[in-house]
Design a protein around this motif. Sequence first.
Motif, PDB file in Angstrom:
ATOM      1  N   LEU A 117       0.836  -1.206   0.000  1.00  0.00           N
ATOM      2  CA  LEU A 117       0.000   0.000   0.000  1.00  0.00           C
ATOM      3  C   LEU A 117       0.868   1.252   0.000  1.00  0.00           C
ATOM      4  O   LEU A 117       1.590   1.526   0.958  1.00  0.00           O
ATOM      5  CB  LEU A 117      -0.916   0.003   1.223  1.00  0.00           C
ATOM      6  N   LEU A 118       0.758   2.021  -1.066  1.00  0.00           N
ATOM      7  CA  LEU A 118       1.532   3.252  -1.223  1.00  0.00           C
ATOM      8  C   LEU A 118       0.720   4.427  -0.673  1.00  0.00           C
ATOM      9  O   LEU A 118       0.258   5.303  -1.396  1.00  0.00           O
ATOM     10  CB  LEU A 118       1.881   3.462  -2.697  1.00  0.00           C
ATOM     11  N   ALA A 119       0.547   4.387   0.630  1.00  0.00           N
ATOM     12  CA  ALA A 119      -0.208   5.423   1.333  1.00  0.00           C
ATOM     13  C   ALA A 119       0.257   5.464   2.777  1.00  0.00           C
ATOM     14  O   ALA A 119       0.826   4.495   3.286  1.00  0.00           O
ATOM     15  CB  ALA A 119      -1.710   5.136   1.264  1.00  0.00           C
ATOM     16  N   GLY A 120       0.008   6.597   3.446  1.00  0.00           N
ATOM     17  CA  GLY A 120       0.442   6.719   4.827  1.00  0.00           C
ATOM     18  C   GLY A 120      -0.417   7.694   5.608  1.00  0.00           C
ATOM     19  O   GLY A 120      -1.243   8.411   5.035  1.00  0.00           O
ATOM     20  N   THR A 125       4.795  10.003   5.363  1.00  0.00           N
ATOM     21  CA  THR A 125       4.946   8.682   5.966  1.00  0.00           C
ATOM     22  C   THR A 125       4.212   7.650   5.128  1.00  0.00           C
ATOM     23  O   THR A 125       3.434   7.984   4.233  1.00  0.00           O
ATOM     24  CB  THR A 125       4.386   8.652   7.408  1.00  0.00           C
ATOM     25  N   VAL A 126       4.476   6.380   5.431  1.00  0.00           N
ATOM     26  CA  VAL A 126       3.822   5.296   4.697  1.00  0.00           C
ATOM     27  C   VAL A 126       3.472   4.187   5.680  1.00  0.00           C
ATOM     28  O   VAL A 126       4.190   3.974   6.684  1.00  0.00           O
ATOM     29  CB  VAL A 126       4.730   4.770   3.559  1.00  0.00           C
ATOM     30  N   VAL A 127       2.393   3.495   5.431  1.00  0.00           N
ATOM     31  CA  VAL A 127       1.984   2.373   6.267  1.00  0.00           C
ATOM     32  C   VAL A 127       3.104   1.336   6.293  1.00  0.00           C
ATOM     33  O   VAL A 127       3.668   1.000   5.251  1.00  0.00           O
ATOM     34  CB  VAL A 127       0.693   1.745   5.710  1.00  0.00           C
ATOM     35  N   ASP A 128       3.440   0.808   7.494  1.00  0.00           N
ATOM     36  CA  ASP A 128       4.559  -0.125   7.571  1.00  0.00           C
ATOM     37  C   ASP A 128       4.138  -1.588   7.593  1.00  0.00           C
ATOM     38  O   ASP A 128       4.995  -2.471   7.491  1.00  0.00           O
ATOM     39  CB  ASP A 128       5.447   0.174   8.791  1.00  0.00           C
ATOM     40  N   ASP A 163       3.956  10.399  -4.827  1.00  0.00           N
ATOM     41  CA  ASP A 163       5.394  10.629  -4.973  1.00  0.00           C
ATOM     42  C   ASP A 163       6.201   9.343  -4.883  1.00  0.00           C
ATOM     43  O   ASP A 163       7.392   9.325  -5.212  1.00  0.00           O
ATOM     44  CB  ASP A 163       5.882  11.611  -3.907  1.00  0.00           C
ATOM     45  N   LEU A 164       5.571   8.241  -4.455  1.00  0.00           N
ATOM     46  CA  LEU A 164       6.269   6.956  -4.398  1.00  0.00           C
ATOM     47  C   LEU A 164       6.214   6.220  -5.726  1.00  0.00           C
ATOM     48  O   LEU A 164       6.845   5.172  -5.878  1.00  0.00           O
ATOM     49  CB  LEU A 164       5.668   6.082  -3.289  1.00  0.00           C
ATOM     50  N   LEU A 165       5.463   6.761  -6.676  1.00  0.00           N
ATOM     51  CA  LEU A 165       5.343   6.175  -8.011  1.00  0.00           C
ATOM     52  C   LEU A 165       6.166   6.975  -9.018  1.00  0.00           C
ATOM     53  O   LEU A 165       6.410   8.167  -8.838  1.00  0.00           O
ATOM     54  CB  LEU A 165       3.887   6.166  -8.468  1.00  0.00           C
ATOM     55  N   PRO A 191       7.517  -0.302   0.208  1.00  0.00           N
ATOM     56  CA  PRO A 191       7.828   0.472   1.416  1.00  0.00           C
ATOM     57  C   PRO A 191       8.460  -0.399   2.508  1.00  0.00           C
ATOM     58  O   PRO A 191       8.166  -1.596   2.624  1.00  0.00           O
ATOM     59  CB  PRO A 191       6.456   0.987   1.866  1.00  0.00           C
ATOM     60  N   ASP A 192       9.312   0.206   3.309  1.00  0.00           N
ATOM     61  CA  ASP A 192       9.958  -0.503   4.417  1.00  0.00           C
ATOM     62  C   ASP A 192       8.891  -1.093   5.341  1.00  0.00           C
ATOM     63  O   ASP A 192       7.924  -0.418   5.708  1.00  0.00           O
ATOM     64  CB  ASP A 192      10.848   0.448   5.214  1.00  0.00           C
ATOM     65  N   GLY A 193       9.093  -2.343   5.730  1.00  0.00           N
ATOM     66  CA  GLY A 193       8.185  -3.011   6.645  1.00  0.00           C
ATOM     67  C   GLY A 193       7.062  -3.770   5.980  1.00  0.00           C
ATOM     68  O   GLY A 193       6.488  -4.679   6.572  1.00  0.00           O
ATOM     69  N   GLN A 194       6.720  -3.404   4.759  1.00  0.00           N
ATOM     70  CA  GLN A 194       5.641  -4.102   4.065  1.00  0.00           C
ATOM     71  C   GLN A 194       6.160  -5.376   3.398  1.00  0.00           C
ATOM     72  O   GLN A 194       7.342  -5.498   3.069  1.00  0.00           O
ATOM     73  CB  GLN A 194       4.982  -3.189   3.038  1.00  0.00           C
ATOM     74  N   ARG A 195       5.242  -6.317   3.189  1.00  0.00           N
ATOM     75  CA  ARG A 195       5.569  -7.586   2.535  1.00  0.00           C
ATOM     76  C   ARG A 195       4.572  -7.840   1.420  1.00  0.00           C
ATOM     77  O   ARG A 195       3.362  -7.749   1.633  1.00  0.00           O
ATOM     78  CB  ARG A 195       5.513  -8.743   3.547  1.00  0.00           C
TER      79      ARG A 195
END
Length: 281
Positions: A117-120, A125-128, A163-165, A191-195
């Motif tokens: 998920l490219l959102a925060g 910030t971004v969801v981890d 901005d992450l795209l 994103p860091d922490g995501q799988r």
Amino acid sequence: MNGLKLPAEFVGRIEEIGAGRAEPPPARDAATVVVLRDHDRHGLQAFMLRRARSMAFAPGAYVFPGGSVDARDGEAELAWSGPSPAEWAAAFGASETVARELVCAAVRETFEETLVLLAGPTAGTVVDDTRGDAWEADRQALLDRSQSFGGFLDKRGLVLRSDLLRPWAHWITPKIEPRRYDTRFFVAAIPDGQRARDVSTEADQVAWVRPAEAAERAWAGELAMLPPTLATLTELAEYATVADVLAARREVVAYEPTAEIVDGEAWLVLPEDVAHFYPTG
């Protein structure tokens, strides 16, 4: 010839469309996201799914996450951070409305198919982590369209991170295909922490792949891929890291293969400057 030999049943369709006796279906706007990571041993990797054999479009083919624009993807109240729809419109040669829908579809489809998920919570910030029953319930609500993407973000207090795209490519399905898509390709780092997980009913296998290795296996006939997928992997093989990919300057050009009948056989003709990315017949 810069082309691929097609099954015999396409001969009649090429003739019908060429003679004006059949109309090609309209191409639906769609978005595809190449999710990337840096691996300690294998270097740059991309996340791919193998489409289930039961799928009507490209069964058995290895693809990147993505799908068609949903009618509600362009909701005006959606929280947004990063390049504006106008900037995305300029990058992809689209209207601002379509550009907004494409970015939303890119983020939504990636979450639906991979849980990435490219959102925060804020613009910076971004969801981890997106694992757990509550996230799965939201994903299912997006899939069955009982919840819009904008509604999902609003409920969780999240901001879409455009901005992450980065824009990467633009491919249009040939007119002879019964299902057609006008697809913009994006690239993004996981994103860091995501799988990334296989959570899609449309896929029966997933893998992190080295672009060069995956392209070589496609050339050898071991992996089924559509021309845009292989072209993208071949381009990505030129980069060493995710940062290199995201920093690349891209002029996005629309590619639309055509079809011809040569000596009684149907051929898909690839655009000249990308034909070398695909093994031809």
